[in-house]
Enzyme design. Sequence first.
Site, PDB file in Angstrom:
ATOM      1  N   GLY A   1     -27.648  -9.466   4.631  1.00 27.05           N
ATOM      2  CA  GLY A   1     -28.895  -9.799   3.949  1.00 27.05           C
ATOM      3  C   GLY A   1     -28.728 -10.997   3.033  1.00 27.05           C
ATOM      4  O   GLY A   1     -27.996 -11.945   3.330  1.00 27.05           O
ATOM      5  N   SER A   2     -29.399 -10.931   1.906  1.00 29.30           N
ATOM      6  CA  SER A   2     -29.474 -12.106   1.029  1.00 29.30           C
ATOM      7  C   SER A   2     -28.165 -12.466   0.347  1.00 29.30           C
ATOM      8  O   SER A   2     -28.040 -13.569  -0.189  1.00 29.30           O
ATOM      9  CB  SER A   2     -30.558 -11.886  -0.033  1.00 29.30           C
ATOM     10  OG  SER A   2     -31.833 -11.861   0.577  1.00 29.30           O
ATOM     11  N   THR A   3     -27.170 -11.571   0.357  1.00 32.12           N
ATOM     12  CA  THR A   3     -25.876 -11.966  -0.208  1.00 32.12           C
ATOM     13  C   THR A   3     -25.265 -13.111   0.598  1.00 32.12           C
ATOM     14  O   THR A   3     -24.475 -13.897   0.068  1.00 32.12           O
ATOM     15  CB  THR A   3     -24.897 -10.776  -0.251  1.00 32.12           C
ATOM     16  OG1 THR A   3     -24.726 -10.251   1.070  1.00 32.12           O
ATOM     17  CG2 THR A   3     -25.404  -9.686  -1.177  1.00 32.12           C
TER      18      THR A   3
END
Length: 485
Positions: free
Chosen positions: A215-217
């Site tokens: 995801g956004s990591t």
Amino acid sequence: MIRYIRRAAAFCLLLLMALLLNAARIQVFQADELNDNPANRRRTIVRYDQPRGDIMVGKKSVTGSRNTGEQLSYERTYTNGPLYAPVTGYASQTYGTTLIENAEDGILSGTDPMLAPVPLWNEITRSQQPAGNVVTTIKDSMQRAAYDGLGNRRGAVAALEPSTGKILALVSTPSYDPGRLSGTGSSVTDAWRQLNTAKSQPMLNRAIRQTYPPGSTFKIVTAAAALDTDVVTDPDAYTDTPSPYVLPGTSTTLPNEARGCEEASLAEAIRVSCNTVMAHLGVQVGLDGMVEAVRKFGFNDTGLKIPSGVAKSNFDTDMSDDQLALSSIGQYDTTATPLQMAMVASAVANGGELKYPYLVDRTTTKNGTTVHQNNTRSYHQAMSPRTATQLQRMMVDVVEQGTGSNGAIYGVTVGGKTGTAQHGIDNTGMPYAWFISWAESPDSRQPVVAVAVVVEDAAAKRADISGGGSAAPIARSVMEAALRG
């Protein structure tokens, strides 16, 4: 008469020589084959005829041995087995060994040639030495903080020392007691069946053997690629990204959960986690540039060992631009282990240089004499020092002003990035909550720890809040334990 006696004597001498030659052939050329024959229990009996060496955390052993009084004399025991199972693995008389118990089996069983008093001693005498010990890099306080933080939830934590690559915590939940598998008999086979059929998969080491969409990591990796390739020269300058963003070559729009993402700067896109900006930047970097960038962080490496093998974190090398856009925000086929994402945070914290992660500090003889010492070594220069400095500032902003406020520690510089990764058919599954972070020592201003936390099936009201709400507090506890020393 004497002539016949001489002939008989000569014939007996030939028979004796044949017997000696056959014995030599068996001992020299067939010894290993016979030793490895499943029907030969001698090696197994000898293997368990002495206590197994210990696996150490700090100065304390987290393993032991007990005398069963049976033919296979010594059986493995574990202290706080579920807490340390993702580190130790199991040593079973029935099912073999895993993780450190497997990777360092020669030392722990006493068969490693390095334990012998002189070279080739074991080979000549066909003997084994008193078992040696394995000293890990794990810190007990951090391991416990991670384990207690995850509780009954499915998830994992990996924590690294950025300057060395030492693995300071490695936790996977739910866990299991490896002592249940140590011996033989129906109780062991029953435990094996129960553990392997459990829906919660307690024997799965989620920290190093399970990959998740990050995801956004993953936007930290994309940001590093954009800065290193000069696709972005000023992190605070507006980008030309519309919101919503139409995926290249399609009519599919990529929305944002956060507000204010239209033409947002890279710094703002990291702070509030704009999908559109980061997807667009990934396309601008291009497939070749992104593949090269992710390689420097460890993605697509099938040979990473700590010393146990680590599952490959994936970033596709053949994609269309719309797939590349989704991959650049940690979706599509992009997957990562928690250890991999801890490596991402570690590289940022360590000025761009990624150290090779390792779990075993040293191996010793039974008396404590060092047999082998693992040393710090560079893995890759994941990004330029200038890019690392820029990303450090952006990750600090995430914690101080953005979605990662639950990772903040009073008086300590903390950088972080939240993430919520969708999964399941049509993204119907509850999302995975991520948080990656690092913390500096208030005294030395040097990074002391980098952490990655993933919580499976975390409740989320919107993207990235889950990572901040579910995973960030766990990371904060682990970082606090690291700062206490």
